[in-house]
Design an enzyme around this catalytic site. Structure first.
Site, mmCIF file in Angstrom:
data_model
loop_
_atom_site.group_PDB
_atom_site.id
_atom_site.type_symbol
_atom_site.label_atom_id
_atom_site.label_comp_id
_atom_site.label_asym_id
_atom_site.label_seq_id
_atom_site.Cartn_x
_atom_site.Cartn_y
_atom_site.Cartn_z
ATOM 1 N N ASP A 77 0.791 -1.235 0.000
ATOM 2 C CA ASP A 77 0.000 0.000 0.000
ATOM 3 C C ASP A 77 0.828 1.293 0.000
ATOM 4 O OD1 ASP A 77 -2.324 -1.421 -0.024
ATOM 5 O OD2 ASP A 77 -2.604 -1.385 2.139
ATOM 6 N N ARG A 112 -14.510 -0.072 -25.459
ATOM 7 C CA ARG A 112 -15.272 -0.441 -24.280
ATOM 8 C C ARG A 112 -14.890 0.408 -23.072
ATOM 9 N NH1 ARG A 112 -15.630 -6.587 -24.473
ATOM 10 N NH2 ARG A 112 -17.493 -6.889 -25.745
ATOM 11 N N GLY A 120 -5.993 -1.766 -2.052
ATOM 12 C CA GLY A 120 -5.859 -0.512 -1.324
ATOM 13 C C GLY A 120 -7.112 -0.280 -0.508
ATOM 14 N N GLU A 137 -8.313 6.814 -17.563
ATOM 15 C CA GLU A 137 -9.110 8.034 -17.729
ATOM 16 C C GLU A 137 -9.675 8.558 -16.427
ATOM 17 O OE1 GLU A 137 -9.052 5.566 -19.878
ATOM 18 O OE2 GLU A 137 -8.363 6.608 -21.676
ATOM 19 N N ARG A 193 -17.440 -3.317 -18.595
ATOM 20 C CA ARG A 193 -16.855 -4.583 -18.147
ATOM 21 C C ARG A 193 -16.056 -4.305 -16.880
ATOM 22 N NH1 ARG A 193 -19.809 -6.081 -21.479
ATOM 23 N NH2 ARG A 193 -19.483 -7.541 -23.191
ATOM 24 N N HIS A 199 -5.580 -10.584 -5.546
ATOM 25 C CA HIS A 199 -4.374 -10.977 -4.816
ATOM 26 C C HIS A 199 -3.167 -11.295 -5.694
ATOM 27 C CE1 HIS A 199 -7.263 -11.098 -1.568
ATOM 28 N NE2 HIS A 199 -6.230 -11.005 -0.753
ATOM 29 N N GLN A 201 -1.702 -9.145 -7.037
ATOM 30 C CA GLN A 201 -0.862 -7.980 -6.704
ATOM 31 C C GLN A 201 -0.038 -8.196 -5.447
ATOM 32 O OE1 GLN A 201 -3.626 -4.197 -7.207
ATOM 33 N NE2 GLN A 201 -4.778 -6.068 -6.921
HETATM 34 O O1 F6P Z 1 -2.313 -5.126 3.587
HETATM 35 C C1 F6P Z 1 -3.088 -4.177 2.960
HETATM 36 C C2 F6P Z 1 -3.810 -4.805 1.819
HETATM 37 O O2 F6P Z 1 -2.894 -5.427 0.966
HETATM 38 C C3 F6P Z 1 -4.685 -3.844 1.041
HETATM 39 O O3 F6P Z 1 -4.076 -3.180 0.001
HETATM 40 C C4 F6P Z 1 -5.771 -4.742 0.538
HETATM 41 O O4 F6P Z 1 -6.885 -3.949 0.252
HETATM 42 C C5 F6P Z 1 -5.946 -5.679 1.682
HETATM 43 O O5 F6P Z 1 -4.694 -5.787 2.288
HETATM 44 C C6 F6P Z 1 -6.435 -7.035 1.291
HETATM 45 O O6 F6P Z 1 -6.527 -7.815 2.429
HETATM 46 P P1 F6P Z 1 -7.051 -9.314 2.440
HETATM 47 O O7 F6P Z 1 -5.970 -10.170 1.873
HETATM 48 O O8 F6P Z 1 -7.290 -9.600 3.869
HETATM 49 O O9 F6P Z 1 -8.275 -9.350 1.593
#
Ligand code: F6P
Length: 268
Positions: A77, A112, A120, A137, A193, A199, A201
């Site tokens: 984050d 689209r 976050g 955008e 869409r 996850h 990320q």
């Molecule tokens: O640790 C913060 C975070 O990675 C946030 O960016 C995200 O929104 C959240 O954890 C997701 O948490 P969980 O894995 O518990 O859904």
């Protein structure tokens, strides 16, 4: 842990310690139990690897039990004040950006509107960074109230000028992609869409920047603890490793939202 126990992991995401959020630690009893464990094992200090939540808990724990603690700013984050970039945030941003780049191909080819949800919960850093880097955008983040009428107005005006593809990035803590997409369709009668990047990320091969940070800050945290520092965090600020007070680190980071947002809106 010694040198051997951390060898061969620099290319991995996640944590070999298997640490995660601990609800019990947010209670007085939980903190007390942690302190008992620390005493029993003659632990002289702690290095806490995490983001705002971990640092807030560490600061509170230090105030009560005075166990020396140094935080390493590591969270996708990028929510630590006084520090430019946390370990993992560059990796997460680049992963989300790769997804946006792929989505752009369909958005452009098929004209689209996409609403893409990124991580976050309380901090819009990833959303802002990918909206800027991905040429998106619009962006919806927790730090900035959004106006769905204004977003729809921009889309309709854009269409009138021949701009037919849109990518709107949403931070998961600000809104759900599904809800925003539904509203856009209701208000503009245009098809939408959604994509939730999710996850993916939170894992994968760390970028060179995240690895470099991990190495530097790991050393800096050990050095700080050995030199008697406590209740502090280490991180990079202005290309230098700095040691800052946890009390400052946990205050809300200024993402310079308005200047980033006006850059994003230049494109529409
Ligand atoms: O640790 C913060 C975070 O990675 C946030 O960016 C995200 O929104 C959240 O954890 C997701 O948490 P969980 O894995 O518990 O859904």
């Amino acid at each position: 842990m010694d040198h051997r126990s951390v060898s061969g992991i620099i290319n991995e995401g996640g944590t070999i310690l298997k640490t995660s959020r601990c609800k019990e630690f947010s209670t007085e009893e939980g903190e007390g139990r942690a302190y008992e464990t620390i005493k029993k094992n003659a632990i002289e200090g702690m290095i806490v690897i995490g983001g705002n939540g971990s640092f807030t808990a560490s600061h509170k724990f230090y105030a009560r039990y005075k166990v020396p603690c140094i935080g390493i700013a590591a969270s996708i984050d990028n929510d630590i004040n006084g520090i430019d970039v946390t370990i993992g945030s560059d990796t997460a941003v680049n992963t989300a950006l790769a997804a946006i780049d792929n989505i752009r191909d369909t958005a452009t080819s098929m004209e689209r509107i996409f609403v893409v949800e990124v991580m976050g919960r309380e901090c819009g850093y990833i959303a802002l960074a990918v909206a800027l880097g991905g040429g998106c955008e619009d962006v919806i983040i927790p730090e900035r109230p959004y106006d769905i009428h204004a977003i729809c107005h921009d889309i309709v005006q854009g269409n009138l000028k021949g701009k037919m593809s849109w990518i709107i990035v949403v931070a998961e803590g600000a809104a759900r992609a599904e809800d925003i997409a539904k509203k856009i369709t209701e208000m503009t009668s245009l098809e939408t869409r959604t994509v939730v990047v999710g996850h993916v990320q939170r894992g994968g091969r760390p970028t060179a920047l995240s690895r470099d940070l991990a190495l530097r800050l790991g050393k800096a945290a050990v050095d700080a603890l050995l030199s008697g520092e406590a209740d502090k965090a280490v991180g990079m600020f202005g290309n230098k490793v700095v040691t800052i007070d946890l009390a400052h680190a946990i205050t809300k980071k200024d993402l310079k939202v308005e200047s980033a947002y006006s850059l994003i809106k230049l494109l529409t």
